[in-house]
Design a protein around this motif. Structure first.
Motif, PDB file in Angstrom:
ATOM      1  N   LYS A  16      38.113  31.261  32.241  1.00  0.00           N
ATOM      2  CA  LYS A  16      39.052  30.580  33.369  1.00  0.00           C
ATOM      3  C   LYS A  16      40.091  31.529  34.141  1.00  0.00           C
ATOM      4  O   LYS A  16      40.309  31.488  35.536  1.00  0.00           O
ATOM      5  CB  LYS A  16      39.528  29.356  32.729  1.00  0.00           C
ATOM      6  N   LEU A  17      40.443  32.495  33.004  1.00  0.00           N
ATOM      7  CA  LEU A  17      41.553  33.280  33.974  1.00  0.00           C
ATOM      8  C   LEU A  17      40.756  34.292  34.658  1.00  0.00           C
ATOM      9  O   LEU A  17      41.344  34.621  35.751  1.00  0.00           O
ATOM     10  CB  LEU A  17      42.399  34.054  32.723  1.00  0.00           C
ATOM     11  N   ARG A  18      39.623  34.746  34.307  1.00  0.00           N
ATOM     12  CA  ARG A  18      38.984  35.685  35.178  1.00  0.00           C
ATOM     13  C   ARG A  18      38.690  34.943  36.215  1.00  0.00           C
ATOM     14  O   ARG A  18      38.756  35.684  37.413  1.00  0.00           O
ATOM     15  CB  ARG A  18      37.594  36.240  34.325  1.00  0.00           C
ATOM     16  N   ALA A  19      38.162  33.769  36.278  1.00  0.00           N
ATOM     17  CA  ALA A  19      37.603  33.099  37.389  1.00  0.00           C
ATOM     18  C   ALA A  19      38.754  32.970  38.481  1.00  0.00           C
ATOM     19  O   ALA A  19      38.677  33.099  39.750  1.00  0.00           O
ATOM     20  CB  ALA A  19      37.051  31.785  37.154  1.00  0.00           C
ATOM     21  N   GLU A  20      40.027  32.498  37.879  1.00  0.00           N
ATOM     22  CA  GLU A  20      41.295  32.362  38.623  1.00  0.00           C
ATOM     23  C   GLU A  20      41.783  33.884  39.503  1.00  0.00           C
ATOM     24  O   GLU A  20      41.781  33.805  40.944  1.00  0.00           O
ATOM     25  CB  GLU A  20      42.460  32.045  38.062  1.00  0.00           C
ATOM     26  N   LEU A  21      41.446  34.761  38.767  1.00  0.00           N
ATOM     27  CA  LEU A  21      41.783  36.143  39.356  1.00  0.00           C
ATOM     28  C   LEU A  21      40.914  36.566  40.350  1.00  0.00           C
ATOM     29  O   LEU A  21      40.993  37.093  41.294  1.00  0.00           O
ATOM     30  CB  LEU A  21      42.138  37.045  38.238  1.00  0.00           C
ATOM     31  N   PHE A  22      39.566  36.570  40.014  1.00  0.00           N
ATOM     32  CA  PHE A  22      38.599  36.659  40.932  1.00  0.00           C
ATOM     33  C   PHE A  22      38.435  35.940  42.225  1.00  0.00           C
ATOM     34  O   PHE A  22      38.429  36.537  43.286  1.00  0.00           O
ATOM     35  CB  PHE A  22      37.073  36.542  40.237  1.00  0.00           C
ATOM     36  N   GLN A  23      38.607  34.466  42.142  1.00  0.00           N
ATOM     37  CA  GLN A  23      38.941  33.804  43.299  1.00  0.00           C
ATOM     38  C   GLN A  23      40.331  34.377  44.113  1.00  0.00           C
ATOM     39  O   GLN A  23      40.090  34.390  45.329  1.00  0.00           O
ATOM     40  CB  GLN A  23      39.178  32.351  43.064  1.00  0.00           C
TER      41      GLN A  23
END
Length: 200
Positions: free
Chosen positions: A177-184
């Motif tokens: 989820k953290l990765r998804a947030e940063l990637f977004q």
């Protein structure tokens, strides 16, 4: 017997310092920060106790330098892994994955590091931190930032925030989820970098 040259002495000092940094990483990861003494670190590094104080003003500064070195090496390995690339978006994705991966692999060490940053001594500027900063600045520049002086501290803050969120006792956030947030936030496709494997 002739005296050693300045370059030989410098190399011996560099190796001695690196052994202390590596010993710190190992011991804090094994025992935790409070249970690791400067004497333990010197013993693990095969160094005299006085050398620790010669290179570092205290245990907290030694830990930060050691973690910054580990982060630099981890980031460098992630950025330069095969297939090598100059693509800025891919490199930023790899940088995010490297820091999140290190947080997952070394939670005790990274938690101790973050706790130290929040204490009175604050953020330690050291050669290891400067090398890490140079890699992150280069990543921001290759990503295409028009204002690296603004974007680099923001990336650093975003990564530190993700590390805190992943390690928060009692309420850690999932790394995916953290990765998804940063990637977004950075407009990166999920397939870039090293996507986490789906849970079985």
């Amino acid at each position: 017997m002739s005296p050693r040259s300045a370059s030989v002495n410098e190399e011996l000092r560099r190796r001695s310092r690196e052994r202390l940094l590596q010993a710190t990483v190992e011991l804090v990861a094994e025992r935790g920060y409070e249970s690791t003494t400067l004497g333990d670190i010197a013993d693990r590094a095969g160094s005299a106790r006085g050398l620790v104080s010669y290179y570092f003003p205290g245990k907290r500064q030694l830990l930060q330098s050691a973690v910054h070195r580990l982060m630099h090496l981890t980031l460098e390995e992630g950025l330069e892994r095969e297939p090598r690339t100059a693509d800025g978006r891919e490199r930023l994705a790899r940088a995010i994955d490297a820091i999140l991966g290190l947080t997952h692999a070394q939670p005790v060490l990274m938690r101790a590091h973050m706790a130290g940053i929040l204490q009175a001594q604050g953020f330690v500027q050291c050669p290891e931190q400067q090398r890490l900063a140079a890699l992150l600045r280069d990543t921001v520049e290759r990503y295409g930032s028009r204002d690296v002086d603004t974007e680099y501290p923001l990336l650093r803050a975003n990564l530190m925030g993700a590390v805190f969120a992943a390690l928060l006792p009692g309420a850690p956030m999932d790394a995916a989820k953290l990765r998804a947030e940063l990637f977004q936030r950075y407009g990166l496709d999920w397939e870039l970098g090293v996507p986490p494997k789906p849970a079985p």
